[in-house]
Design a protein around this motif. Sequence first.
Motif, PDB file in Angstrom:
ATOM      1  N   UNK A 177       0.885  -1.163   0.012  1.00  0.00           N
ATOM      2  CA  UNK A 177      -0.085  -0.014   0.134  1.00  0.00           C
ATOM      3  C   UNK A 177       0.845   1.237  -0.111  1.00  0.00           C
ATOM      4  N   UNK A 178       2.125   1.389   0.370  1.00  0.00           N
ATOM      5  CA  UNK A 178       2.944   2.472   0.521  1.00  0.00           C
ATOM      6  C   UNK A 178       3.313   2.664  -0.785  1.00  0.00           C
ATOM      7  N   UNK A 179       3.820   1.800  -1.489  1.00  0.00           N
ATOM      8  CA  UNK A 179       3.952   1.940  -2.997  1.00  0.00           C
ATOM      9  C   UNK A 179       3.051   2.295  -3.797  1.00  0.00           C
ATOM     10  N   UNK A 180       2.082   1.826  -3.581  1.00  0.00           N
ATOM     11  CA  UNK A 180       0.694   2.498  -4.409  1.00  0.00           C
ATOM     12  C   UNK A 180       0.586   3.796  -3.987  1.00  0.00           C
ATOM     13  N   UNK A 181       0.602   4.173  -2.768  1.00  0.00           N
ATOM     14  CA  UNK A 181       0.524   5.758  -2.246  1.00  0.00           C
ATOM     15  C   UNK A 181       1.257   6.464  -2.944  1.00  0.00           C
ATOM     16  N   UNK A 182       2.532   6.053  -3.105  1.00  0.00           N
ATOM     17  CA  UNK A 182       3.613   7.073  -3.813  1.00  0.00           C
ATOM     18  C   UNK A 182       3.091   7.284  -5.371  1.00  0.00           C
ATOM     19  N   UNK A 183       2.718   6.111  -5.934  1.00  0.00           N
ATOM     20  CA  UNK A 183       2.173   6.147  -7.369  1.00  0.00           C
ATOM     21  C   UNK A 183       1.224   7.132  -7.340  1.00  0.00           C
ATOM     22  N   UNK A 184       0.294   7.202  -6.448  1.00  0.00           N
ATOM     23  CA  UNK A 184      -0.945   7.914  -6.472  1.00  0.00           C
ATOM     24  C   UNK A 184      -0.448   9.309  -6.506  1.00  0.00           C
ATOM     25  N   UNK A 185       0.708   9.604  -5.373  1.00  0.00           N
ATOM     26  CA  UNK A 185       0.998  11.122  -5.386  1.00  0.00           C
ATOM     27  C   UNK A 185       1.731  11.314  -6.919  1.00  0.00           C
ATOM     28  N   UNK A 186       2.295  10.661  -7.500  1.00  0.00           N
ATOM     29  CA  UNK A 186       2.979  10.963  -8.673  1.00  0.00           C
ATOM     30  C   UNK A 186       1.909  11.119  -9.894  1.00  0.00           C
ATOM     31  N   UNK A 187       0.879  10.387  -9.917  1.00  0.00           N
ATOM     32  CA  UNK A 187      -0.067  10.516 -10.994  1.00  0.00           C
ATOM     33  C   UNK A 187      -0.647  11.936 -10.601  1.00  0.00           C
ATOM     34  N   UNK A 188      -0.981  12.164  -9.440  1.00  0.00           N
ATOM     35  CA  UNK A 188      -1.591  13.745  -9.137  1.00  0.00           C
ATOM     36  C   UNK A 188      -0.691  14.674  -9.454  1.00  0.00           C
TER      37      UNK A 188
END
Lengths: 174, 432
Positions: B360-371
């Motif tokens: 979930x932490x990795x996915x969180x970082x990906x979410x930040x990057x797409x934002x």
Amino acid sequence: MAANPQDAGAWLDRVLGAAAALLLLVLMLLTAADVVSRYIFNWPLRGAFEITELLLLTLIFAGLPLASRAGEHVTLDFIDRALTPGGRRLLRRLIDLLCGAIILGLAWRVWVKADKIAAYGDTTEVLRLPVSPFVYAMALMVAITGLVHLAKVIFPGQDERAEPVFDPDKIGPT
Amino acid sequence: MTEALVGLGLMLVLALLRVPIALAMGVMGFVGVAYLRDWNFAPAMAMVETKIYETGRNYTLSVVPLFILMGNLVTRAGMSQELFRAAYTFVGHLRGGLAMATVVACAGFGAICGSSIATAATMAKVAYPAMKGLGYSDRLSTGAIAGGGTLGILIPPSTLMVIYGVLTETNIGKLFAAGILPGIVATFLLCLAVQWTVLVDPASGPRGERSSWGERWRALKGVWAVLALFVVVMGGIYGGVFTATEGAGMGAFGALMFALARGTLSWRTLFDGLIESARTSAMLFAILTGALMFAEFVNYTTMPGDLKNLVTSLDLSPIMVVAAICAIYVILGTAMEELSMILLTVPIFFPLVVHLGFDPIWFGILIVVVVEIGLISPPVGMNLFVMNALLPHVPTRVLFRGVLPFMVADIVRLAILIAFPTISLWLPSLMR
């Protein structure tokens, strides 16, 4: 309430704004003081956890009518481009009417919750502070938020500009 | 599955009619839960009461107003000048040096501020006049500010990570730690984008003066306070000295002391900063409460299970699913306001990603990057709006073209972070 609705709104902004500002300042000082006191003096503040919770709750719900007054809630605005200015105004009023009604319904449910908490006589663990007055305050603030939306139906105020004006000095969440 | 899709559709209809997203999600959550209980409204009403009360009375969530306050205070304290100056002494003499200094200064500001918009707005006031003075093209200067500004939400602290953490019950301290290395990669790639621009058009970013080591040292001393604030807050959270909430309190307090010491804070600006933080927090809490109500409904339906089965039956490789989700986000991000995009979709995508075995932490970082990509992608990108509001004489066309190399750099970074999860996960893995 003052006779003039615009004055009443400005009064609400001032009073709740001052309350929210003070609460947030205290929340910050309390959190910092708790950390310092624990690590430097090895003496955790008694009940800081509980006071933080109650401060946060009051702060957030005092901020809610302010956010609604300022029209800061996140909305999708695709439809604005498809409507005439008149259509936009009409839609805003209808939506504010709907929001006001729903939010007043929420206020009622929070009030019921407060009644339940009062009936149990809930208090916090350490300091034995009664919880229900805070929940009644929550209900009151939610009700005021609902009224703010209803007031916007009658007195639309300033947020009806064709294009949203962007204030770069605001810290948005992104 | 059907009922969840219908609920999702109705919620979108409400949102498109300009009902605030918080209410649209809350109402559909309420109606959905009632529907699932054969139109028995009692459990739905109990759910609404509980969610409102629990979001309000939640110690962990005091992290939200405190970090927002910290951002508001550092923005008002005005450290951007010193940061820009320090970065300039190191890279100013290179081609495109001022634009790279802007990116690096944005990274530095991002280390004490959790908002991209604020980072871009603050930097624009300092960096744009400097670049203009040296004859930089508007394309390069606005692109560098808008692109660099997005580092605000990637380099901790980050308001978006806090929101993601609360929505998905992911450890906020670990999310912050995970943002550091990707932040460095991002800074490097954005500097490459600057280099690309000046390679194509050398006149767009002329060299500045070379600074001596003495000047560099003096300039660095001007930013010690930023460094101190970052080290205390992030080091404290990372080292387990205090929780994210306590770190936020210390950070806000440090920022206040700092602004007072610099004499840049009047009672009026402090008061405004406090009220604004309270309003923004209230708005976020409303959204969180609504999203949690909607998630309550979705989780009771068969949708999460059906989605998992669908992915299994299609025999897709897990990494392809994540890449596809990111691609959807990048496309949605061009037209949609990013915060609403995340809040509407995370309750649906998150269980799927975790089911596929991802962190979930990795996915969180990906979410930040797409934002971040969404923030600078035309036509609807908040950082472009910031540029437009602050520099109204720069035509939109120039803004859109200027930001393109930086978007490409961001998409390359997204691909790198998807391919190498270690970049995100190494630092948090060392935490206790």
